[in-house]
Design a protein around this motif. Structure first.
Motif: not given
Length: 306
Positions: A93-94, A96-98, A100, A103, A207-208, A211-212, A297
């Motif tokens: 994930r990018d 900014s995703y809390r 990762k 996921y 989950w895409e 939000d996170d 996170t």
């Protein structure tokens, strides 16, 4: 209010949470002979290895133990003879995703059963130790598990407008009071090959879009997918997925002889005492510990390790 009058509702609930004693339909069954252990992240290598050691020691009828990981096979030392490691690369994930790592761990977990080579495969979480062999014969298009209380649909309750995937509307299993717990799942080879690709697609889409604000769970899309595929779900009871910290955390105790799969239990050093003698008194941390250390996170995990 009148859900019981809905034919779809009646059909699905009749195929959901079936006691094992009532599950056999007379169709062909195969024994569970593979155990698959997803193990994602360098910090989980030790517990994944320990789970493999327990599987070989206490479930001797297994033909193979498969660790599916994002780590190389060389990172796993002390594995038993029946164990092999499959290393997968999955997308990140990018930044900014809390969540990762969580996921990524779910992406690997959902694909892990596909790497079993025998006709009946059990997937267990890396912090679940088999204390005896699950004597289990599995039928096609059926998922065998334990069940937990809680409506999976509640995960969507606070989703902003347009962020909850539309396909959850009208599903039955996510709205029920109990749900399949994915820490211990058994099925046939062909059942896994039907389920896993769709499970992966629903997980990623869910989950895409969401939000996170919460850790991504694989159990919400699984509940919806069981509706879609019209699979039966069989309840193996609490002993296959016995929550160690919840039941005996904080109190020196002997693990009950009925336990098949012991879930959790920290520190891992206490499990070494069990390997010496199953009659040892063990002192595990309380039930709040697992959630604190397993659902952090990425930023919290980094801080905790410093």
């Amino acid at each position: 209010m009148f859900k019981f009058l809905n034919p779809k509702y009646r059909h699905i609930t009749a195929r959901h949470n079936i006691p094992l004693a009532q599950a056999a339909s007379g169709a062909k069954t195969v024994p569970v002979t593979s155990v698959v252990i997803p193990c994602v992240g360098e910090d989980y290598i030790e517990e994944g290895t320990l789970s493999a050691v327990f599987a070989e020691r206490f479930a001797p009828q297994l033909e193979e133990i498969v660790i599916v990981s994002d780590q190389p096979a060389s990172a796993f030392t002390g594995l038993p003879g029946k164990a092999r490691v499959v290393t997968l690369n999955v997308p990140e994930r990018d930044d900014s995703y809390r969540f990762k790592q969580i996921y990524r761990s779910r992406l690997i977990k959902i694909q892990a059963p596909l790497y079993a080579r025998t006709e009946g495969a059990l997937i267990i979480d890396s912090d679940l130790n088999l204390l005896q062999m699950p004597e289990l014969e599995v039928e096609e298009n059926t998922l065998y598990s334990s069940f937990r209380q809680g409506k999976m649909i509640a995960k969507l309750a606070n989703a902003p407008e347009g962020k909850a995937p539309a396909y959850y509307q009208g599903t039955i299993r996510p709205t029920l009071e109990d749900h399949v717990n994915s820490a211990f799942l058994a099925a046939t080879h062909s059942t896994w090959h039907r389920l896993c690709p769709l499970w992966l697609a629903l997980f990623r889409d869910t989950w895409e879009l969401m939000d996170d604000s919460q850790p991504p769970t694989d159990q919400l899309p699984l509940a919806a997918l069981l509706d879609l595929l019209d699979f039966k779900t069989v309840n193996l009871g609490d002993w296959v997925n016995w929550p160690v910290s919840k039941r005996i955390g904080g109190t020196p105790s002997v693990i009950p002889k009925e336990v098949i799969g012991a879930h959790g239990g920290f520190p891992l050093s206490e499990w070494q005492k069990y390997l010496v003698s199953p009659d040892s008194e063990l002192l595990f941390k309380g039930q709040d510990y697992t959630r604190k250390v397993r659902y952090l996170t990425d930023a919290e995990k980094q801080t905790a390790s410093e």
